[in-house]
Motif scaffolding. Structure first.
Motif, PDB file in Angstrom:
ATOM      1  N   THR A   5      37.151 108.506 108.225  1.00 13.57           N
ATOM      2  CA  THR A   5      38.283 107.779 108.796  1.00 13.57           C
ATOM      3  C   THR A   5      38.301 106.372 108.218  1.00 13.57           C
ATOM      4  OG1 THR A   5      38.098 109.033 110.835  1.00 13.57           O
ATOM      5  CG2 THR A   5      39.359 106.978 110.921  1.00 13.57           C
ATOM      6  N   THR A   6      39.477 105.942 107.786  1.00 10.51           N
ATOM      7  CA  THR A   6      39.593 104.650 107.101  1.00 10.51           C
ATOM      8  C   THR A   6      39.645 103.489 108.079  1.00 10.51           C
ATOM      9  OG1 THR A   6      41.994 104.777 107.121  1.00 10.51           O
ATOM     10  CG2 THR A   6      40.870 105.699 105.206  1.00 10.51           C
ATOM     11  N   ARG A   7      39.329 102.304 107.559  1.00 13.04           N
ATOM     12  CA  ARG A   7      39.528 101.088 108.329  1.00 13.04           C
ATOM     13  C   ARG A   7      41.005 100.726 108.271  1.00 13.04           C
ATOM     14  NH1 ARG A   7      35.436 100.270 104.894  1.00 13.04           N
ATOM     15  NH2 ARG A   7      36.705  98.903 103.581  1.00 13.04           N
ATOM     16  N   ARG A   8      41.403  99.699 109.018  1.00 13.01           N
ATOM     17  CA  ARG A   8      42.818  99.385 109.121  1.00 13.01           C
ATOM     18  C   ARG A   8      43.274  98.359 108.093  1.00 13.01           C
ATOM     19  NH1 ARG A   8      45.824 103.263 111.198  1.00 13.01           N
ATOM     20  NH2 ARG A   8      44.743 104.202 112.960  1.00 13.01           N
ATOM     21  N   THR A   9      42.379  97.911 107.219  1.00 19.99           N
ATOM     22  CA  THR A   9      42.780  96.967 106.181  1.00 19.99           C
ATOM     23  C   THR A   9      42.803  97.681 104.859  1.00 19.99           C
ATOM     24  OG1 THR A   9      40.484  96.280 105.870  1.00 19.99           O
ATOM     25  CG2 THR A   9      41.820  94.990 107.408  1.00 19.99           C
ATOM     26  N   GLY A  10      43.825  97.404 104.053  1.00 17.87           N
ATOM     27  CA  GLY A  10      43.950  98.046 102.753  1.00 17.87           C
ATOM     28  C   GLY A  10      43.981  99.553 102.855  1.00 17.87           C
ATOM     29  N   LEU A  11      44.765 100.062 103.800  1.00 20.28           N
ATOM     30  CA  LEU A  11      44.736 101.493 104.086  1.00 20.28           C
ATOM     31  C   LEU A  11      45.071 102.351 102.871  1.00 20.28           C
ATOM     32  CD1 LEU A  11      46.305 101.730 107.658  1.00 20.28           C
ATOM     33  CD2 LEU A  11      43.927 102.077 106.988  1.00 20.28           C
ATOM     34  N   VAL A  12      46.121 101.984 102.167  1.00 18.77           N
ATOM     35  CA  VAL A  12      46.534 102.816 101.029  1.00 18.77           C
ATOM     36  C   VAL A  12      45.441 102.846  99.971  1.00 18.77           C
ATOM     37  CG1 VAL A  12      48.198 103.083  99.157  1.00 18.77           C
ATOM     38  CG2 VAL A  12      48.993 102.431 101.432  1.00 18.77           C
ATOM     39  N   GLN A  14      42.278 102.395 100.381  1.00 15.71           N
ATOM     40  CA  GLN A  14      41.139 103.162 100.878  1.00 15.71           C
ATOM     41  C   GLN A  14      41.401 104.663 100.773  1.00 15.71           C
ATOM     42  OE1 GLN A  14      39.482 101.816 104.693  1.00 15.71           O
ATOM     43  NE2 GLN A  14      40.705  99.965 104.445  1.00 15.71           N
ATOM     44  N   VAL A  15      42.610 105.067 101.100  1.00 13.75           N
ATOM     45  CA  VAL A  15      42.958 106.482 101.014  1.00 13.75           C
ATOM     46  C   VAL A  15      42.946 106.936  99.548  1.00 13.75           C
ATOM     47  CG1 VAL A  15      44.799 108.179 101.378  1.00 13.75           C
ATOM     48  CG2 VAL A  15      44.258 106.514 103.166  1.00 13.75           C
ATOM     49  N   ILE A  16      43.477 106.118  98.675  1.00  9.86           N
ATOM     50  CA  ILE A  16      43.467 106.443  97.249  1.00  9.86           C
ATOM     51  C   ILE A  16      42.029 106.641  96.771  1.00  9.86           C
ATOM     52  CG2 ILE A  16      43.849 105.482  94.941  1.00  9.86           C
ATOM     53  CD1 ILE A  16      46.401 104.172  96.071  1.00  9.86           C
ATOM     54  N   GLU A  17      41.144 105.733  97.154  1.00  8.10           N
ATOM     55  CA  GLU A  17      39.755 105.808  96.704  1.00  8.10           C
ATOM     56  C   GLU A  17      39.066 107.063  97.237  1.00  8.10           C
ATOM     57  OE1 GLU A  17      36.411 105.041  94.639  1.00  8.10           O
ATOM     58  OE2 GLU A  17      38.408 104.140  94.438  1.00  8.10           O
ATOM     59  N   GLN A  18      39.297 107.401  98.501  1.00  5.57           N
ATOM     60  CA  GLN A  18      38.661 108.592  99.064  1.00  5.57           C
ATOM     61  C   GLN A  18      39.200 109.868  98.421  1.00  5.57           C
ATOM     62  OE1 GLN A  18      37.437 108.772 103.225  1.00  5.57           O
ATOM     63  NE2 GLN A  18      38.583 106.899 103.561  1.00  5.57           N
ATOM     64  N   MET A  19      40.503 109.899  98.154  1.00  6.55           N
ATOM     65  CA  MET A  19      41.080 111.065  97.500  1.00  6.55           C
ATOM     66  C   MET A  19      40.590 111.157  96.056  1.00  6.55           C
ATOM     67  SD  MET A  19      44.932 110.942  99.130  1.00  6.55           S
ATOM     68  CE  MET A  19      45.508 112.463  98.400  1.00  6.55           C
ATOM     69  N   ARG A  20      40.482 110.024  95.392  1.00  9.46           N
ATOM     70  CA  ARG A  20      39.972 110.007  94.015  1.00  9.46           C
ATOM     71  C   ARG A  20      38.547 110.560  93.964  1.00  9.46           C
ATOM     72  NH1 ARG A  20      40.614 104.978  92.898  1.00  9.46           N
ATOM     73  NH2 ARG A  20      42.524 105.080  91.652  1.00  9.46           N
ATOM     74  N   LYS A  21      37.716 110.191  94.948  1.00 12.39           N
ATOM     75  CA  LYS A  21      36.340 110.692  94.986  1.00 12.39           C
ATOM     76  C   LYS A  21      36.312 112.198  95.215  1.00 12.39           C
ATOM     77  CE  LYS A  21      34.022 106.457  96.501  1.00 12.39           C
ATOM     78  NZ  LYS A  21      33.313 105.771  97.626  1.00 12.39           N
ATOM     79  N   ALA A  22      37.199 112.700  96.076  1.00 11.24           N
ATOM     80  CA  ALA A  22      37.256 114.140  96.318  1.00 11.24           C
ATOM     81  C   ALA A  22      37.628 114.888  95.039  1.00 11.24           C
ATOM     82  CB  ALA A  22      38.262 114.451  97.426  1.00 11.24           C
ATOM     83  N   ILE A  23      38.451 114.249  94.206  1.00 15.54           N
ATOM     84  CA  ILE A  23      38.868 114.862  92.930  1.00 15.54           C
ATOM     85  C   ILE A  23      37.748 114.776  91.902  1.00 15.54           C
ATOM     86  CG2 ILE A  23      40.452 114.653  90.979  1.00 15.54           C
ATOM     87  CD1 ILE A  23      42.544 113.599  93.072  1.00 15.54           C
ATOM     88  N   SER A  24      37.214 113.578  91.700  1.00 15.60           N
ATOM     89  CA  SER A  24      36.220 113.384  90.634  1.00 15.60           C
ATOM     90  C   SER A  24      34.922 114.132  90.911  1.00 15.60           C
ATOM     91  CB  SER A  24      35.942 111.895  90.430  1.00 15.60           C
ATOM     92  OG  SER A  24      35.363 111.324  91.597  1.00 15.60           O
ATOM     93  N   SER A  25      34.597 114.328  92.192  1.00 13.47           N
ATOM     94  CA  SER A  25      33.365 115.034  92.550  1.00 13.47           C
ATOM     95  C   SER A  25      33.500 116.544  92.415  1.00 13.47           C
ATOM     96  CB  SER A  25      32.969 114.700  93.991  1.00 13.47           C
ATOM     97  OG  SER A  25      33.892 115.275  94.909  1.00 13.47           O
ATOM     98  N   GLY A  26      34.736 117.028  92.249  1.00 20.13           N
ATOM     99  CA  GLY A  26      34.959 118.465  92.179  1.00 20.13           C
ATOM    100  C   GLY A  26      35.204 119.110  93.526  1.00 20.13           C
ATOM    101  N   GLU A  27      35.183 118.290  94.596  1.00 22.20           N
ATOM    102  CA  GLU A  27      35.469 118.843  95.926  1.00 22.20           C
ATOM    103  C   GLU A  27      36.875 119.427  95.953  1.00 22.20           C
ATOM    104  OE1 GLU A  27      35.575 117.356 100.595  1.00 22.20           O
ATOM    105  OE2 GLU A  27      34.746 116.052  99.056  1.00 22.20           O
ATOM    106  N   TRP A  28      37.796 118.751  95.264  1.00 23.72           N
ATOM    107  CA  TRP A  28      39.131 119.289  95.027  1.00 23.72           C
ATOM    108  C   TRP A  28      39.193 119.616  93.537  1.00 23.72           C
ATOM    109  CZ3 TRP A  28      42.549 114.969  97.674  1.00 23.72           C
ATOM    110  CH2 TRP A  28      42.344 114.995  99.070  1.00 23.72           C
ATOM    111  N   THR A  50      51.311 106.295 104.725  1.00 23.24           N
ATOM    112  CA  THR A  50      50.129 105.869 103.963  1.00 23.24           C
ATOM    113  C   THR A  50      49.656 106.990 103.051  1.00 23.24           C
ATOM    114  OG1 THR A  50      49.451 104.379 105.735  1.00 23.24           O
ATOM    115  CG2 THR A  50      47.765 105.023 104.145  1.00 23.24           C
ATOM    116  N   VAL A  51      49.591 108.209 103.586  1.00 27.26           N
ATOM    117  CA  VAL A  51      49.180 109.358 102.776  1.00 27.26           C
ATOM    118  C   VAL A  51      50.167 109.577 101.635  1.00 27.26           C
ATOM    119  CG1 VAL A  51      48.913 111.874 102.782  1.00 27.26           C
ATOM    120  CG2 VAL A  51      47.913 110.495 104.622  1.00 27.26           C
ATOM    121  N   ARG A  52      51.459 109.457 101.916  1.00 23.58           N
ATOM    122  CA  ARG A  52      52.466 109.685 100.878  1.00 23.58           C
ATOM    123  C   ARG A  52      52.359 108.646  99.768  1.00 23.58           C
ATOM    124  NH1 ARG A  52      57.418 111.023 105.112  1.00 23.58           N
ATOM    125  NH2 ARG A  52      56.656 113.113 105.684  1.00 23.58           N
ATOM    126  N   GLU A  53      52.119 107.385 100.157  1.00 25.76           N
ATOM    127  CA  GLU A  53      51.958 106.345  99.138  1.00 25.76           C
ATOM    128  C   GLU A  53      50.745 106.617  98.262  1.00 25.76           C
ATOM    129  OE1 GLU A  53      52.288 102.181 100.237  1.00 25.76           O
ATOM    130  OE2 GLU A  53      53.325 102.776 102.082  1.00 25.76           O
TER     131      GLU A  53
END
Length: 227
Positions: A5-12, A14-28, A50-53
């Motif tokens: 779950t992300t913090r409330r600052t820099g939400l987009v 943070q979401v980009i970074e977490q999604m990027r990690k899921a991709i680069s790690s092969g989880e996705w 936020t997710v759409r952005e």
């Protein structure tokens, strides 16, 4: 997943970074549809906008592809690979030319700097690649061939060269798959034994020549196929 779950600052961001990690790690994995928007909203604890952005940003970077019906798929594991895929598309010649630039120098440096561990890994992966080719297990052969080329570059122990090649993993794999199809699959595939022999022997110029020669052969085959 699960995503934190992300913090409330820099939400987009943070979401980009977490999604990027899921991709680069092969989880996705590349080619897989990512979780649906409601699932991401719930997992991340953020709003739909936020997710759409974040999805739009990663699609713009080339990591994701939004298809008709709003399904979103993983397209590449890095911005560099995504950018190259957008830039060259199906232009195999350009991919092979870029590979030649990286892999010839990678082989040259590998012959100078390889370790006993590097050689053991290269021997194991090449044996798997050759066995898969002999059995006409083409998907396995493509995977092992792609891994072999990255290992050669890794054996150069040049971190920047390695990261550049790693960033092109998807286009390298695509070019391997395309060149397997250039001639009938029953025919002999290009051997990489010479590259390994030269690297093992610590012969930089022969290693570079072997790497350049096989890519030149692929370029010639590609040109003949398109003629």
């Amino acid at each position: 997943m699960p995503l934190a779950t992300t913090r409330r600052t820099g939400l987009v961001d943070q979401v980009i970074e977490q999604m990027r990690k899921a991709i680069s790690s092969g989880e996705w994995p590349v080619g897989q549809r990512i979780p649906a928007e409601p699932e991401l909203v719930s997992a991340l604890g953020v709003g739909r906008n936020t997710v759409r952005e974040a999805v739009r940003a990663l699609a713009h970077a080339g990591l994701l592809e939004v298809r008709q019906g709003d399904d979103t798929f993983v397209r590449a594991t890095s911005e560099l690979s995504g950018a190259v895929r957008r830039l060259v598309g199906d232009e195999l010649r350009e991919v092979l030319e870029v590979r030649r630039t990286l892999e010839v120098e990678g082989a040259r440096l590998a012959a100078r700097h390889r370790t006993a561990e590097d050689i053991a890994q290269l021997e194991a992966v090449l044996a798997e690649r050759n066995q898969a080719a002999a059995e006409q297990a083409w998907e396995a052969m493509i995977e092992r061939d792609t891994a072999f080329h990255l290992l050669i570059v890794q054996s150069s122990h040049n971190a920047l060269l390695t990261e550049l090649h790693r960033g092109l993993t998807e286009v390298v794999r695509a070019s391997v798959a395309a060149t397997v199809n250039i001639s009938p699959r029953e025919s002999g595939q290009i051997s990489h034994d010479g590259i390994l022999d030269a690297v093992r022997a610590g012969d930089p110029e022969r290693a570079a020549c072997e790497a350049g020669t096989f890519l030149d052969e692929l370029l010639e085959r590609h040109t003949a196929e398109r003629a």
